[in-house]
Design a protein around this motif. Structure first.
Motif: not given
Length: 181
Positions: A134-139
């Motif tokens: 899982a990868r979460t990228i804020k911007d």
């Protein structure tokens, strides 16, 4: 400063002294058997680091009155293993830590956490294998590639407020059914 020469005997004065190379011919957990001149002697490993000698290593040996010690490694292929019973911390509070290996590097742990302000990975090739990722990228996430191939065994879903796709040449959609709208 006071010094004492009580335990020091010059090598020239006593022929039972030896300081020189020895070839490892046998290894036990406690001692090494080394070939020096025309004889073999059992020597205690007395290094300032945890080296595991191998047969064929060339070591620096010292002896006096039949007591032999290995005090250096001149040419070796053994492992240096640092093992501690609890946590181990490497710290360079005013510098950096460089790990350099000629034949590769491996990290093994049930859990790995990296905290950093910036990270760069520079490699000629990379392969990743996961059971779950899982990868979460804020911007923003920006991917630039020469070409991309994605293979998915089951569903492939994309959800977005807006999707814009452009092609300079043709666009192909191939499927048994294509639903629009």
């Amino acid at each position: 400063m006071q010094t004492s020469n009580a335990a020091f005997h010059p090598m020239e004065a006593d022929h039972s002294l030896y300081l020189g190379p020895g070839r490892v011919v046998a290894v036990t957990p406690a001692k090494l058997k080394i070939a020096v001149t025309e004889q073999c002697e059992w020597a205690q490993l007395a290094l300032g680091y945890p080296y595991r000698a191998r047969i064929g290593d060339t070591v620096l040996a010292i002896a006096q009155n039949g007591s032999w010690y290995v005090i250096g490694v001149l040419s070796g292929n053994g492992d240096t293993v640092l093992s501690v019973p609890g946590d181990l911390k490497l710290s360079a509070p005013r510098g950096r830590i460089d790990l350099v290996a000629a034949k590769g590097m491996r990290l093994r742990s049930p859990r790995l956490v990296i905290h950093t302000d910036a990270m760069s990975v520079i490699a000629k090739s990379i392969q990743e294998t996961f059971e779950y990722a899982a990868r979460t990228i804020k911007d923003a996430f920006d991917l630039r590639a020469g070409w991309i191939r994605t293979t998915v065994d089951r569903d492939f879903r994309v959800r977005a407020d807006r999707i814009v796709q452009r092609a300079q040449d043709e666009v192909k959609l191939d499927g048994r059914k294509i639903h629009l709208g």
